[in-house]
Motif scaffolding. Structure first.
Motif, PDB file in Angstrom:
ATOM      1  N   MET A 167      24.468  36.155  84.202  1.00  0.00           N
ATOM      2  CA  MET A 167      25.066  35.931  85.566  1.00  0.00           C
ATOM      3  C   MET A 167      26.066  34.585  85.391  1.00  0.00           C
ATOM      4  N   PRO A 168      25.507  33.342  84.949  1.00  0.00           N
ATOM      5  CA  PRO A 168      26.547  32.116  84.889  1.00  0.00           C
ATOM      6  C   PRO A 168      27.755  32.467  83.986  1.00  0.00           C
ATOM      7  N   PHE A 169      27.392  33.214  82.998  1.00  0.00           N
ATOM      8  CA  PHE A 169      28.753  33.694  82.253  1.00  0.00           C
ATOM      9  C   PHE A 169      29.777  34.526  83.017  1.00  0.00           C
ATOM     10  N   LEU A 170      29.509  35.577  83.600  1.00  0.00           N
ATOM     11  CA  LEU A 170      30.182  36.262  84.554  1.00  0.00           C
ATOM     12  C   LEU A 170      30.896  35.607  85.555  1.00  0.00           C
ATOM     13  N   ALA A 171      29.971  34.797  86.300  1.00  0.00           N
ATOM     14  CA  ALA A 171      30.509  33.939  87.439  1.00  0.00           C
ATOM     15  C   ALA A 171      31.634  32.765  86.781  1.00  0.00           C
ATOM     16  N   GLY A 172      31.399  32.162  85.599  1.00  0.00           N
ATOM     17  CA  GLY A 172      32.288  31.299  85.321  1.00  0.00           C
ATOM     18  C   GLY A 172      33.579  31.677  84.528  1.00  0.00           C
ATOM     19  N   SER A 173      33.627  32.995  83.910  1.00  0.00           N
ATOM     20  CA  SER A 173      34.425  33.397  83.012  1.00  0.00           C
ATOM     21  C   SER A 173      35.977  33.396  83.462  1.00  0.00           C
ATOM     22  N   ALA A 174      36.077  33.325  84.890  1.00  0.00           N
ATOM     23  CA  ALA A 174      37.480  33.072  85.456  1.00  0.00           C
ATOM     24  C   ALA A 174      37.922  31.549  85.315  1.00  0.00           C
ATOM     25  N   THR A 175      36.936  30.773  85.388  1.00  0.00           N
ATOM     26  CA  THR A 175      37.111  29.311  85.852  1.00  0.00           C
ATOM     27  C   THR A 175      36.657  28.236  84.763  1.00  0.00           C
ATOM     28  N   SER A 176      36.610  28.907  83.416  1.00  0.00           N
ATOM     29  CA  SER A 176      36.112  27.880  82.430  1.00  0.00           C
ATOM     30  C   SER A 176      36.933  26.619  82.042  1.00  0.00           C
ATOM     31  N   GLY A 177      38.069  26.842  82.569  1.00  0.00           N
ATOM     32  CA  GLY A 177      39.277  25.544  82.216  1.00  0.00           C
ATOM     33  C   GLY A 177      39.299  24.518  83.181  1.00  0.00           C
ATOM     34  N   SER A 178      38.775  24.993  84.186  1.00  0.00           N
ATOM     35  CA  SER A 178      38.596  23.942  85.440  1.00  0.00           C
ATOM     36  C   SER A 178      38.350  22.736  85.121  1.00  0.00           C
TER      37      SER A 178
END
Length: 397
Positions: free
Chosen positions: A109-120
């Motif tokens: 779950m957390p990796f799917l949710a954050g995969s688009a925003t990991s550089g923020s």
């Protein structure tokens, strides 16, 4: 900026520091709990390693398609997505009698949710700090990682003696909720980067440029491969030393990483930094060769501590990445670094688990150290392209 007092004098950077501390404490406690319950229920080194370090493999999908959201979205909003998902996932892991398959689904779950925003998060830090404060600011956040990994794994090991695994998951979930609140109420939002390209197109084009460049590609590989192989060694701490012993090994390696970041970020003069990329990468792997001899606990702790000082080479390589990436894609540049780093760690953990199944944990750790040394040597020529020019001017792609 040259002192911790200067960077911590910035109110928003203090919030980032707090968030990093709280986040790493929660992840360390939750990861140790997941590794312990997986090994107890399956007895498998491979599944144990994947439970602790395999989740980042899931981020590959988002990084290939929507990673540019790290630049398109407001960075504060983007930075809260993964902590929220982590909090929910840890609370779900606390439910009793879950199968290991369901636990792995929740882990995603957390990796799917954050995969688009990991550089923020890195984009936020870059916008909060002045240009000359990047290395010290990054080192300061790494100190938070090191301290809270020591505290988290050490506390987690103690808690496993007295409390149930479900209790550890509840502690981790509640702690992560604190990080979400700090991000939401402690930082002001900043605008995203406007673009006439769609999210998929922008992500594809930027990834292609970053990974296709003969300047940036060796930097990424040097950040991903040697680190990932050594994390494969760390993924075998539970099979090698047992639940309580693994907690001390994790704490020792986190302390070594902390010392390296303090020395490199605070005391190493800028003119000497790039000369140490290679030696620090070698130091990262050399002590793990001692595991070929299955050292006793005290020697194992010393080997892990000394080796982890070498992780500080990543600070120097991230400084290069800032210098050679453009401001409009910096969030994606660091998101790609973060995704590749986590994937490299997951791959290293998987390889380590497989080797441990055939060779045993001690020999597997020694073999991974040999592979890390070989990769460091192989990548050295390509890294010369991103080395700073004598006058410290920016290097073009």
């Amino acid at each position: 900026m040259h002192t911790y007092r200067e960077v911590l004098a910035l109110p928003e950077f203090r919030v980032l520091f707090l968030v990093r501390c709280v986040t790493m404490a929660a992840i360390s406690i939750g990861s140790l709990a997941l590794g312990a319950t997986t090994y107890a229920s399956t007895g498998s080194p491979v599944l144990t390693a994947l439970s602790m370090f395999g989740g980042p493999l899931i981020t590959l999908l988002g990084s290939a398609t929507v990673l540019s959201a790290s630049d398109a979205m407001g960075p504060r909003r983007a930075s809260t997505i993964m902590p929220i998902a982590y909090s929910v996932a840890f609370l779900l892991q606390a439910l009793p009698n879950l199968s290991w398959g369901l636990r792995f689904a929740i882990l995603a779950m957390p990796f799917l949710a954050g995969s688009a925003t990991s550089g923020s998060f890195m984009r936020l830090m870059h916008e909060i700090l002045p240009p000359d404060g990047f290395v010290l600011g990054r080192a300061t956040l790494n100190i938070a990682v090191g301290v809270m990994q020591v505290a988290g794994y050490g506390l987690g090991g103690v808690m496993l003696v007295w409390l149930s695994v479900s209790s550890l998951f509840l502690v981790a979930g509640a702690t992560m909720a604190v990080a979400v609140a700090a991000l939401r109420f402690g930082l002001r939002e900043r605008p995203g980067v406007a673009s006439d390209k769609g999210l998929l197109t922008r992500t594809r084009d930027a990834n292609r440029a970053l990974l296709g460049s003969p300047t940036t590609r060796p930097v990424y590989l040097a950040l991903w491969v040697p680190n990932g192989l050594i994390v494969g060694c760390e993924a075998l701490f539970v099979p090698y030393a047992g639940h309580s012993g693994a907690g001390y090994l994790f704490a020792a390696t986190a302390a070594g990483m902390l010392l390296g970041d303090v020395v490199v970020g605070r005391f190493l003069p800028p003119r000497h930094r790039d000369r140490l990329v290679g030696p620090l990468r070698m130091l990262l792997a050399l002590p793990y060769l001692g595991f070929f001899f299955a050292p006793p606990p005290a020697i194992a702790l010393a080997c892990g501590f000394v080796a982890s000082i070498g992780f500080s080479a990543s600070l120097l390589l991230q400084e290069r990445l800032v210098r050679v990436s453009g401001p409009d894609s910096r969030g994606q540049a660091f998101g790609l670094y973060s995704t590749g780093l986590m994937v490299g760690q997951a791959v290293g953990a998987t390889i380590g688990g497989l080797l441990a199944t055939w060779l045993g944990p001690a020999y597997a750790m020694g073999a991974l150290a040999v592979a890390s040394l070989c990769s460091t040597v192989a990548l050295a020529p390509g890294l010369r392209r991103s080395a700073p020019a004598p006058d410290h001017t920016t290097i073009a792609h």
